[in-house]
Design a protein around this motif. Structure first.
Motif, PDB file in Angstrom:
ATOM      1  N   LEU A   1      41.212  30.450  38.053  1.00 30.33           N
ATOM      2  CA  LEU A   1      39.898  30.680  38.660  1.00 30.33           C
ATOM      3  C   LEU A   1      39.244  29.347  38.987  1.00 30.33           C
ATOM      4  N   ARG A   2      38.360  29.361  39.952  1.00 33.92           N
ATOM      5  CA  ARG A   2      37.590  28.162  40.290  1.00 33.92           C
ATOM      6  C   ARG A   2      36.662  27.836  39.120  1.00 33.92           C
ATOM      7  N   PRO A   3      36.282  26.579  38.939  1.00 36.95           N
ATOM      8  CA  PRO A   3      35.392  26.228  37.824  1.00 36.95           C
ATOM      9  C   PRO A   3      34.119  27.093  37.832  1.00 36.95           C
ATOM     10  N   GLY A   4      33.836  27.694  36.699  1.00 38.39           N
ATOM     11  CA  GLY A   4      32.642  28.504  36.544  1.00 38.39           C
ATOM     12  C   GLY A   4      32.734  29.921  37.077  1.00 38.39           C
ATOM     13  N   GLU A   5      33.831  30.241  37.765  1.00 35.37           N
ATOM     14  CA  GLU A   5      33.936  31.548  38.420  1.00 35.37           C
ATOM     15  C   GLU A   5      34.037  32.709  37.426  1.00 35.37           C
ATOM     16  N   GLY A   6      34.766  32.520  36.337  1.00 32.20           N
ATOM     17  CA  GLY A   6      34.869  33.572  35.331  1.00 32.20           C
ATOM     18  C   GLY A   6      33.518  33.883  34.713  1.00 32.20           C
ATOM     19  N   ASP A  46      37.588  38.211  27.939  1.00 29.55           N
ATOM     20  CA  ASP A  46      37.452  38.566  26.524  1.00 29.55           C
ATOM     21  C   ASP A  46      38.454  39.617  26.063  1.00 29.55           C
ATOM     22  N   ILE A  47      39.167  40.228  26.987  1.00 28.75           N
ATOM     23  CA  ILE A  47      40.099  41.306  26.668  1.00 28.75           C
ATOM     24  C   ILE A  47      41.468  40.700  26.399  1.00 28.75           C
ATOM     25  N   ARG A  48      42.176  41.240  25.434  1.00 30.62           N
ATOM     26  CA  ARG A  48      43.522  40.759  25.125  1.00 30.62           C
ATOM     27  C   ARG A  48      44.528  41.859  25.387  1.00 30.62           C
ATOM     28  N   PRO A  49      45.563  41.592  26.173  1.00 23.56           N
ATOM     29  CA  PRO A  49      45.700  40.381  26.975  1.00 23.56           C
ATOM     30  C   PRO A  49      44.663  40.373  28.098  1.00 23.56           C
ATOM     31  N   PRO A  50      44.293  39.185  28.568  1.00 25.79           N
ATOM     32  CA  PRO A  50      43.265  39.095  29.618  1.00 25.79           C
ATOM     33  C   PRO A  50      43.678  39.833  30.885  1.00 25.79           C
ATOM     34  N   TYR A  51      42.706  40.459  31.509  1.00 26.14           N
ATOM     35  CA  TYR A  51      42.954  41.116  32.788  1.00 26.14           C
ATOM     36  C   TYR A  51      43.172  40.059  33.867  1.00 26.14           C
ATOM     37  N   PRO A  52      44.044  40.326  34.819  1.00 25.65           N
ATOM     38  CA  PRO A  52      44.121  39.438  35.978  1.00 25.65           C
ATOM     39  C   PRO A  52      42.946  39.711  36.919  1.00 25.65           C
ATOM     40  N   TYR A  53      42.665  38.761  37.753  1.00 25.56           N
ATOM     41  CA  TYR A  53      41.673  38.920  38.811  1.00 25.56           C
ATOM     42  C   TYR A  53      42.424  39.093  40.125  1.00 25.56           C
ATOM     43  N   PHE A  54      41.717  39.637  41.100  1.00 23.01           N
ATOM     44  CA  PHE A  54      42.289  39.788  42.439  1.00 23.01           C
ATOM     45  C   PHE A  54      41.254  39.291  43.436  1.00 23.01           C
ATOM     46  N   ARG A  55      41.675  38.317  44.241  1.00 23.16           N
ATOM     47  CA  ARG A  55      40.795  37.785  45.282  1.00 23.16           C
ATOM     48  C   ARG A  55      41.106  38.537  46.574  1.00 23.16           C
ATOM     49  N   ILE A  56      40.081  39.207  47.103  1.00 27.43           N
ATOM     50  CA  ILE A  56      40.218  40.014  48.316  1.00 27.43           C
ATOM     51  C   ILE A  56      39.612  39.237  49.479  1.00 27.43           C
ATOM     52  N   THR A  57      40.431  38.986  50.484  1.00 26.17           N
ATOM     53  CA  THR A  57      39.964  38.318  51.699  1.00 26.17           C
ATOM     54  C   THR A  57      39.800  39.374  52.784  1.00 26.17           C
ATOM     55  N   PRO A  58      38.572  39.566  53.279  1.00 22.37           N
ATOM     56  CA  PRO A  58      38.370  40.577  54.328  1.00 22.37           C
ATOM     57  C   PRO A  58      39.077  40.201  55.621  1.00 22.37           C
ATOM     58  N   VAL A  59      39.693  41.202  56.250  1.00 21.90           N
ATOM     59  CA  VAL A  59      40.282  41.002  57.571  1.00 21.90           C
ATOM     60  C   VAL A  59      39.650  41.929  58.604  1.00 21.90           C
ATOM     61  N   TRP A  60      38.964  42.961  58.141  1.00 12.94           N
ATOM     62  CA  TRP A  60      38.330  43.940  59.034  1.00 12.94           C
ATOM     63  C   TRP A  60      37.117  44.516  58.302  1.00 12.94           C
ATOM     64  N   ILE A  61      35.977  44.524  58.938  1.00 15.07           N
ATOM     65  CA  ILE A  61      34.752  45.072  58.349  1.00 15.07           C
ATOM     66  C   ILE A  61      34.073  45.957  59.383  1.00 15.07           C
ATOM     67  N   GLN A  62      33.667  47.143  58.936  1.00 14.73           N
ATOM     68  CA  GLN A  62      32.872  48.058  59.755  1.00 14.73           C
ATOM     69  C   GLN A  62      31.606  48.435  58.992  1.00 14.73           C
ATOM     70  N   ALA A  63      30.512  48.683  59.729  1.00 17.61           N
ATOM     71  CA  ALA A  63      29.260  49.141  59.115  1.00 17.61           C
ATOM     72  C   ALA A  63      28.546  50.073  60.083  1.00 17.61           C
ATOM     73  N   TRP A  64      28.077  51.200  59.561  1.00 15.97           N
ATOM     74  CA  TRP A  64      27.286  52.121  60.365  1.00 15.97           C
ATOM     75  C   TRP A  64      26.436  53.006  59.461  1.00 15.97           C
TER      76      TRP A  64
END
Length: 151
Positions: free
Chosen positions: A96-101, A114-132
């Motif tokens: 993780l980036r410094p301070g991100e956790g 704090d969970i053992r074993p620690p959960y992984p993180y997932f970084r989601i990069t948007p490629v398509w966004i819709q709003a209505w």
């Protein structure tokens, strides 16, 4: 029922980014290699460009994200929705980036470190966004395509 005037692109983008900053939870949709869907609510952190999520390594969502890297996020209610399709990268706590956790934990009230074993993180990069909001905003609902903001 009378509909409000449709928002401009700039208004929709502003409202969408405000939602990313203010919401804490999002519906996360994935599928396994055979197409079996999985839909779960998860907390997230938005850094202005990507979403950070975390879930147990053995959960279907984590397995699906790790296996194929495709995800769809759904924010809001039926009459004010934002859909995001993105790509996912698994990030271990140490990467993780410094301070991100700590920022994730403060924002979501949940600290996967704090969970053992620690959960992984997932970084989601948007490629398509819709709003209505209503039918009169269906036209022009695309805000981002191929990872680039339109407008």
């Amino acid at each position: 029922m009378t509909l409000d005037a449709p928002r401009t692109f700039d208004e929709r983008r502003k409202d969408t980014l405000a939602r990313f900053e203010s919401d804490v939870d999002v519906w996360v949709s994935t599928a396994d290699g055979t197409g079996v869907p999985c839909l779960v609510p998860l907390s997230f952190l938005w850094d202005g460009e990507t979403f950070l999520l975390s879930t147990a390594r053995a959960n279907p969502t984590a397995r699906n994200l790790h296996a194929n890297g495709r995800v769809r996020l759904a924010f809001g209610v039926t009459r004010d929705v934002v859909l995001v399709e993105g790509t996912s990268t698994m990030v271990e706590t140490a990467a993780l980036r410094p301070g991100e956790g700590a920022e994730f934990a403060a924002r979501t009230g949940f600290d996967p470190r704090d969970i053992r074993p620690p959960y992984p993180y997932f970084r989601i990069t948007p490629v398509w966004i819709q709003a209505w909001r209503e039918v009169n905003e269906i036209a022009g609902r695309d805000l981002m395509k191929e990872g680039r903001w339109l407008g």
